[in-house]
Design a protein around this motif. Sequence first.
Motif, short mmCIF file in Angstrom:
data_model
loop_
_atom_site.label_atom_id
_atom_site.label_comp_id
_atom_site.label_asym_id
_atom_site.label_seq_id
_atom_site.Cartn_x
_atom_site.Cartn_y
_atom_site.Cartn_z
N ARG A 119 36.95 35.11 39.54
CA ARG A 119 37.21 34.37 40.75
C ARG A 119 38.47 34.64 41.22
NH1 ARG A 119 34.41 29.83 38.16
NH2 ARG A 119 36.24 28.91 37.67
N GLU A 120 39.64 34.67 40.11
CA GLU A 120 40.80 35.21 40.63
C GLU A 120 40.95 36.36 40.94
OE1 GLU A 120 45.54 34.68 39.22
OE2 GLU A 120 43.80 33.86 37.72
N LEU A 121 40.27 37.48 40.26
CA LEU A 121 40.26 38.93 40.69
C LEU A 121 39.76 39.19 41.91
CD1 LEU A 121 38.91 40.41 37.23
CD2 LEU A 121 41.37 40.97 38.44
N GLU A 122 38.85 38.25 42.59
CA GLU A 122 38.13 38.54 43.84
C GLU A 122 39.24 37.84 44.88
OE1 GLU A 122 35.80 39.37 46.85
OE2 GLU A 122 35.72 39.92 44.85
N ALA A 123 39.69 36.57 44.62
CA ALA A 123 40.17 35.67 45.60
C ALA A 123 41.70 36.60 45.74
CB ALA A 123 40.62 34.29 45.18
N SER A 124 42.42 37.34 44.98
CA SER A 124 43.66 37.85 44.85
C SER A 124 43.79 39.25 44.92
CB SER A 124 44.55 37.31 43.70
OG SER A 124 44.63 35.85 43.59
N ARG A 125 42.45 40.08 45.35
CA ARG A 125 42.68 41.37 45.33
C ARG A 125 43.75 41.80 46.41
NH1 ARG A 125 39.42 45.56 44.49
NH2 ARG A 125 39.18 47.36 45.92
N GLY A 126 44.54 42.74 45.63
CA GLY A 126 45.47 43.43 46.66
C GLY A 126 46.76 42.90 46.26
N ARG A 127 46.63 41.72 45.58
CA ARG A 127 48.34 41.07 45.08
C ARG A 127 48.29 41.04 43.77
NH1 ARG A 127 45.71 37.50 48.53
NH2 ARG A 127 45.68 35.74 47.11
N LEU A 128 47.72 41.77 42.81
CA LEU A 128 47.74 41.67 41.52
C LEU A 128 48.03 43.06 41.22
CD1 LEU A 128 44.43 39.68 40.67
CD2 LEU A 128 46.71 38.63 40.51
N VAL A 129 48.39 42.82 39.64
CA VAL A 129 48.69 44.39 39.06
C VAL A 129 47.37 45.22 38.69
CG1 VAL A 129 49.70 45.45 37.04
CG2 VAL A 129 50.79 43.37 37.73
N PHE A 130 46.36 44.52 38.62
CA PHE A 130 44.97 45.31 38.61
C PHE A 130 44.16 44.57 39.70
CE2 PHE A 130 40.72 45.39 37.27
CZ PHE A 130 40.54 46.65 36.99
N ASN A 131 43.61 45.46 40.58
CA ASN A 131 42.99 44.96 41.65
C ASN A 131 41.48 45.21 41.83
OD1 ASN A 131 44.87 43.34 43.27
ND2 ASN A 131 46.17 45.48 43.08
N SER A 132 40.84 45.19 40.43
CA SER A 132 39.31 45.33 40.29
C SER A 132 38.95 46.77 40.87
CB SER A 132 38.52 44.43 41.22
OG SER A 132 39.06 42.95 40.66
N GLU A 133 39.92 47.81 40.79
CA GLU A 133 39.33 49.22 40.76
C GLU A 133 38.85 49.67 39.39
OE1 GLU A 133 41.86 51.67 43.84
OE2 GLU A 133 43.25 50.54 42.92
N TRP A 134 37.71 49.08 39.10
CA TRP A 134 37.18 49.41 37.86
C TRP A 134 36.84 51.04 37.91
CZ3 TRP A 134 37.49 45.85 34.48
CH2 TRP A 134 37.45 44.59 34.84
N ASP A 135 36.66 51.75 38.74
CA ASP A 135 36.23 53.27 38.66
C ASP A 135 37.58 53.96 38.35
OD1 ASP A 135 37.44 52.39 41.35
OD2 ASP A 135 36.83 54.27 42.07
N LYS A 136 38.76 52.97 38.37
CA LYS A 136 40.22 53.83 37.93
C LYS A 136 40.50 53.23 36.56
CE LYS A 136 40.53 55.96 41.92
NZ LYS A 136 40.34 57.55 42.06
#
Length: 337
Positions: A119-136
């Motif tokens: 939930r936090e990964l989704e809600a804070s995408r673009g503001r975290l060190v890791f932003n759910s770019e699982w392909d990277k």
Amino acid sequence: MGDSGVGVYMLTKGSKTSIPYLEELAVEARRPVVIAALFHSNTNPTAAFTWLEQVNAARARGRTLVAQTSCCPLSMDFTFKSPYLFESMQSWKPAMAAHDGEALKRVYRDPSWRDAVRRELEASRGRLVFNSEWDKLFVVETAKDENRALEGMTLAALAAKAGKDPLDCILDLALSEDLDTLFVAQLLHNDEAAVGRILADPDTHISLSDAGAHLTFFCDAGFGLHLMGHWSRDLGVLDLAQAVHRLTGQPARLFGLQDRGLLRQGHAADLMLFDPATVARGPKRRVHDLPSGAARLTTSAVGLHGVWVNGTRMADARGLCADPASRPGEVLRRFSS
């Protein structure tokens, strides 16, 4: 910065850039102002180019501002014993509070905790060190032989193959290997088309190796070899002469280094012999040669045949070859104004 001939203004996380202020600083100091760091972000893809346009506009007004950039992705290697890129998340605090390895594994197995992280990964995408770019995010090194085929795979591909959510997939793999699996996340500067545009700007300063900090997580060693091999030979973003100049003559002029940066009579004989057809940096690997046997990341040079410092050969294709006591280098104390 005194006699060094250059002013350095470091942009830190969360700081607000101000071109007028930096222009004033350049005028008052009568020195170039070097700005670090210009990285492209996939979650804010226009920001780096807006900043670069502002820097170049200031240069057109006669203000010597220089944007530092990298020719390598900003990447972080980690295991789930110490997953630094997730540890800024509020939902990760239970894992941070785990008092031993078994307690940490219990947190990682908890479905409710995993849901909170998702939930936090989704809600804070673009503001975290890791932003759910699982392909990277890649598997670098597995602890078990039966998992060797996974090395080099992205978590996006691995999760799709397993039919799992990527967070579940990475945690399950780490738990199956006693948290010893080594991963790498390419966090910034990983869009080659965008990065190529930044590198092609002749006024950017290509640098930004971590130069010894964060040795457990980062390895930018050999970024110059990567510039000449990958960006020049393989992609043609710069020709070889341009790439060499961006690593030698340009920084020597910027920082006022006298008698350096050019092959010229009377200059220091600081030389590197390499094969343009093969020059590159090798794959990253982990070695345990720090105090108390602590680990660090390193890489080997490819296509490199020799390095000379002030005319003394210090390395050949196999590595260091000179007597360490020879120490032909010198501390630079004179700079151009």
